[in-house]
Design a protein around this motif. Structure first.
Motif, PDB file in Angstrom:
ATOM      1  N   ARG A   1      -9.971   9.035   2.447  1.00 19.07           N
ATOM      2  CA  ARG A   1      -9.268   9.883   3.378  1.00 19.07           C
ATOM      3  C   ARG A   1      -7.965  10.261   2.430  1.00 19.07           C
ATOM      4  NH1 ARG A   1     -10.833   4.827   5.888  1.00 19.07           N
ATOM      5  NH2 ARG A   1      -9.066   4.104   4.770  1.00 19.07           N
ATOM      6  N   ALA A   2      -7.095   9.554   1.797  1.00 18.06           N
ATOM      7  CA  ALA A   2      -5.689  10.520   1.152  1.00 18.06           C
ATOM      8  C   ALA A   2      -6.321  11.762   0.519  1.00 18.06           C
ATOM      9  CB  ALA A   2      -5.686   9.466  -0.183  1.00 18.06           C
ATOM     10  N   ALA A   3      -7.565  11.761  -0.588  1.00 19.84           N
ATOM     11  CA  ALA A   3      -7.865  13.100  -0.679  1.00 19.84           C
ATOM     12  C   ALA A   3      -7.774  13.887   0.531  1.00 19.84           C
ATOM     13  CB  ALA A   3      -9.005  12.934  -1.848  1.00 19.84           C
ATOM     14  N   ALA A   4      -8.829  14.099   0.906  1.00 19.43           N
ATOM     15  CA  ALA A   4      -8.489  15.203   2.278  1.00 19.43           C
ATOM     16  C   ALA A   4      -8.375  15.210   3.279  1.00 19.43           C
ATOM     17  CB  ALA A   4     -10.206  14.026   3.553  1.00 19.43           C
TER      18      ALA A   4
ATOM     19  N   ALA B   1       0.642  -1.379   0.066  1.00 18.92           N
ATOM     20  CA  ALA B   1      -0.116   0.171   0.454  1.00 18.92           C
ATOM     21  C   ALA B   1       1.053   1.510   0.197  1.00 18.92           C
ATOM     22  CB  ALA B   1      -0.620  -0.277   1.295  1.00 18.92           C
ATOM     23  N   PHE B   2       0.367   2.291  -0.809  1.00 20.07           N
ATOM     24  CA  PHE B   2       0.853   3.255  -0.593  1.00 20.07           C
ATOM     25  C   PHE B   2       0.647   4.403   0.548  1.00 20.07           C
ATOM     26  CE2 PHE B   2       1.406   2.307  -6.122  1.00 20.07           C
ATOM     27  CZ  PHE B   2       2.903   2.554  -5.513  1.00 20.07           C
ATOM     28  N   PRO B   3       1.447   5.332   0.728  1.00 20.66           N
ATOM     29  CA  PRO B   3       0.321   6.380   1.694  1.00 20.66           C
ATOM     30  C   PRO B   3      -1.276   6.901   0.641  1.00 20.66           C
ATOM     31  CG  PRO B   3       2.922   7.080   1.366  1.00 20.66           C
ATOM     32  CD  PRO B   3       2.640   6.400   0.197  1.00 20.66           C
ATOM     33  N   HIS B   4      -0.671   6.728   0.021  1.00 20.13           N
ATOM     34  CA  HIS B   4      -2.017   7.707  -0.648  1.00 20.13           C
ATOM     35  C   HIS B   4      -2.903   6.786  -1.272  1.00 20.13           C
ATOM     36  CE1 HIS B   4       0.883  10.531   0.017  1.00 20.13           C
ATOM     37  NE2 HIS B   4      -0.191  11.350   0.401  1.00 20.13           N
ATOM     38  N   ALA B   5      -4.335   6.763  -1.797  1.00 18.77           N
ATOM     39  CA  ALA B   5      -5.032   6.482  -2.743  1.00 18.77           C
ATOM     40  C   ALA B   5      -5.874   7.084  -3.324  1.00 18.77           C
ATOM     41  CB  ALA B   5      -5.905   5.055  -1.612  1.00 18.77           C
ATOM     42  N   GLY B   6      -6.406   6.309  -4.176  1.00 17.41           N
ATOM     43  CA  GLY B   6      -7.219   7.761  -5.893  1.00 17.41           C
ATOM     44  C   GLY B   6      -6.165   8.458  -5.965  1.00 17.41           C
TER      45      GLY B   6
ATOM     46  N   LEU C   1     -15.043  13.767   1.770  1.00 15.48           N
ATOM     47  CA  LEU C   1     -15.472  12.538   2.894  1.00 15.48           C
ATOM     48  C   LEU C   1     -17.142  12.480   2.393  1.00 15.48           C
ATOM     49  CD1 LEU C   1     -13.051  14.390   5.632  1.00 15.48           C
ATOM     50  CD2 LEU C   1     -12.256  11.739   4.325  1.00 15.48           C
ATOM     51  N   ALA C   2     -17.948  13.484   2.422  1.00 17.25           N
ATOM     52  CA  ALA C   2     -19.019  12.855   2.191  1.00 17.25           C
ATOM     53  C   ALA C   2     -19.336  12.675   1.440  1.00 17.25           C
ATOM     54  CB  ALA C   2     -19.533  14.913   2.132  1.00 17.25           C
ATOM     55  N   ASP C   3     -18.626  12.401  -0.207  1.00 16.00           N
ATOM     56  CA  ASP C   3     -19.042  11.580  -1.185  1.00 16.00           C
ATOM     57  C   ASP C   3     -18.836  10.351  -1.365  1.00 16.00           C
ATOM     58  OD1 ASP C   3     -19.944  11.250  -3.932  1.00 16.00           O
ATOM     59  OD2 ASP C   3     -17.617  11.903  -4.458  1.00 16.00           O
ATOM     60  N   ALA C   4     -20.248   9.963  -1.210  1.00 16.46           N
ATOM     61  CA  ALA C   4     -20.119   8.272  -1.616  1.00 16.46           C
ATOM     62  C   ALA C   4     -19.717   7.124  -2.208  1.00 16.46           C
ATOM     63  CB  ALA C   4     -22.199   7.703  -1.016  1.00 16.46           C
ATOM     64  N   SER C   5     -19.703   7.909  -3.602  1.00 16.03           N
ATOM     65  CA  SER C   5     -18.995   7.474  -4.945  1.00 16.03           C
ATOM     66  C   SER C   5     -17.521   7.059  -4.583  1.00 16.03           C
ATOM     67  CB  SER C   5     -19.342   8.136  -5.597  1.00 16.03           C
ATOM     68  OG  SER C   5     -19.301  10.181  -5.999  1.00 16.03           O
ATOM     69  N   THR C   6     -17.207   7.932  -3.657  1.00 17.30           N
ATOM     70  CA  THR C   6     -15.923   7.892  -3.623  1.00 17.30           C
ATOM     71  C   THR C   6     -15.165   6.872  -2.683  1.00 17.30           C
ATOM     72  OG1 THR C   6     -15.822  10.511  -4.185  1.00 17.30           O
ATOM     73  CG2 THR C   6     -13.111   9.261  -3.236  1.00 17.30           C
ATOM     74  N   GLY C   7     -14.696   5.532  -2.925  1.00 17.75           N
ATOM     75  CA  GLY C   7     -14.023   4.698  -2.001  1.00 17.75           C
ATOM     76  C   GLY C   7     -13.206   5.806  -0.609  1.00 17.75           C
TER      77      GLY C   7
ATOM     78  N   ALA D   1      -6.536   2.739  -7.610  1.00 22.26           N
ATOM     79  CA  ALA D   1      -8.709   3.379  -6.407  1.00 22.26           C
ATOM     80  C   ALA D   1      -7.942   3.417  -5.184  1.00 22.26           C
ATOM     81  CB  ALA D   1      -9.459   2.519  -7.012  1.00 22.26           C
ATOM     82  N   ARG D   2      -7.245   2.081  -4.438  1.00 19.82           N
ATOM     83  CA  ARG D   2      -6.702   1.687  -3.398  1.00 19.82           C
ATOM     84  C   ARG D   2      -5.026   2.186  -3.047  1.00 19.82           C
ATOM     85  NH1 ARG D   2     -10.142  -1.957  -0.349  1.00 19.82           N
ATOM     86  NH2 ARG D   2      -8.114  -2.718   0.187  1.00 19.82           N
ATOM     87  N   GLY D   3      -4.649   2.343  -3.900  1.00 20.80           N
ATOM     88  CA  GLY D   3      -2.898   2.665  -3.866  1.00 20.80           C
ATOM     89  C   GLY D   3      -2.712   1.950  -3.462  1.00 20.80           C
ATOM     90  N   GLU D   4      -2.330   1.108  -4.445  1.00 22.20           N
ATOM     91  CA  GLU D   4      -1.611  -0.716  -4.044  1.00 22.20           C
ATOM     92  C   GLU D   4      -0.774  -0.664  -5.136  1.00 22.20           C
ATOM     93  OE1 GLU D   4      -4.460  -2.265  -0.500  1.00 22.20           O
ATOM     94  OE2 GLU D   4      -4.469  -3.124  -2.641  1.00 22.20           O
ATOM     95  N   LEU D   5       0.205  -2.136  -5.006  1.00 25.08           N
ATOM     96  CA  LEU D   5       1.172  -2.180  -5.892  1.00 25.08           C
ATOM     97  C   LEU D   5       1.474  -3.534  -5.790  1.00 25.08           C
ATOM     98  CD1 LEU D   5       2.895  -0.971  -8.482  1.00 25.08           C
ATOM     99  CD2 LEU D   5       4.726  -0.928  -6.394  1.00 25.08           C
TER     100      LEU D   5
END
Length: 274
Positions: free
Chosen positions: A237-240, A37-42, A226-232, A144-148
């Motif tokens: 959390r990473a974007a916020a 996992a990266f420190p960020h997702a999205g 954070l309030a957007d239900a369409s965002t994983g 989307a999950r920020g994983e390699l």
């Protein structure tokens, strides 16, 4: 009341690339087929670059430096490894950021006008560069999950550490949000600066109010993602987190500017002795 404008705020959004934030050289250890996992997702689609230093013998090339960029044979140079000399004997070498500059990701060098490299001079260039791995062949990525994840049949060794560049997509900013941030920041700026600047704001007040609006906008975007239900959840959390980091930076800058124009604190009356 507003001390700034939509155009000024948008200029900061463009300059700071607030719609997308580049992240560079994140170390990741890939073991087996376990996702790392990266420190960020999205992450922005197509933005992931996986690399590692592999060849430790420097590459030597000759380039003629004039007004523009000179392109080397490899991109993704290892920062700090570019050495430029007048010839291959290294009898006279030049200094980075004094005589020339380097675009390490782009694999480019350019002479500085006030440096010691003459226009049209041919120089010897030594450098090290990263080896780049291929998505689908050496690894797979879940943006989307920020994983390699390492591919067992690829060129990345089990347990190897790689460096990863990627871009975190934060989303677009609408004019409505900008206007709301400007209105809210204007009210706060009025509470900070002296009344003499309310109708004729000094340039520093405009800068401070603009930075305050960007900070407010960033906080609004953090709440929205954070309030957007369409965002994983991981991506949200990473974007916020990034929006809040941006907000804190701009808020500090804004208050530094605005404090220079604050109303003086009234002197406290001396205590009356009985």
């Amino acid at each position: 009341m507003s001390f700034t404008s939509r155009d000024l705020v948008r200029a900061h959004l463009t300059f700071a690339s607030l719609g997308e934030v580049p992240i560079r050289a994140v170390p990741v250890v890939l073991s087996g087929d376990i996702p790392a996992a990266f420190p960020h997702a999205g992450l922005a689609t197509g933005s992931v670059i996986v690399k590692a230093p592999r060849d430790f013998a420097p590459t030597l090339e000759w380039r003629t430096l004039d007004a523009g960029w000179a392109i080397l044979s490899h991109a993704q140079l290892i920062p700090g490894t570019v050495l430029i000399a007048a010839d291959s004997s290294l009898g006279r070498w030049f200094s980075e950021n004094v005589d020339y500059i380097v675009d390490a990701p782009g694999g480019r060098i350019r002479r500085l006008v006030n440096g010691a490299i003459a226009a049209g001079q041919t120089v010897a260039v030594w450098y090290l560069h990263y080896h780049l791995y291929s998505e689908g062949e050496d690894y797979t990525v879940d943006t989307a999950r920020g994983e390699l994840t390492r591919r067992a049949d690829g060129a990345i060794a089990d347990g190897q550490e790689v460096l990863v560049d990627y871009t975190v997509a934060l989303g677009a900013v609408s004019d409505t949000i900008i206007d709301q941030a400007i209105a809210e920041s204007g009210e706060l700026a009025l509470q900070i600066v002296a009344p003499v600047y309310h109708d004729a704001p000094a340039p520093g007040v405009v800068v401070g109010a603009t930075h305050l609006a960007v900070a407010q906008l960033a906080r609004m975007r953090a709440a929205a993602v954070l309030a957007d239900a369409s965002t994983g959840a991981p991506a949200a959390r990473a974007a916020a987190q990034l929006w809040l980091e941006i907000a804190a930076q701009y808020d500090r800058s804004a208050r530094t500017f605005l404090s220079r124009y604050a109303a003086p604190v009234a002197a406290r009356a001396p205590l009356q002795r009985g």
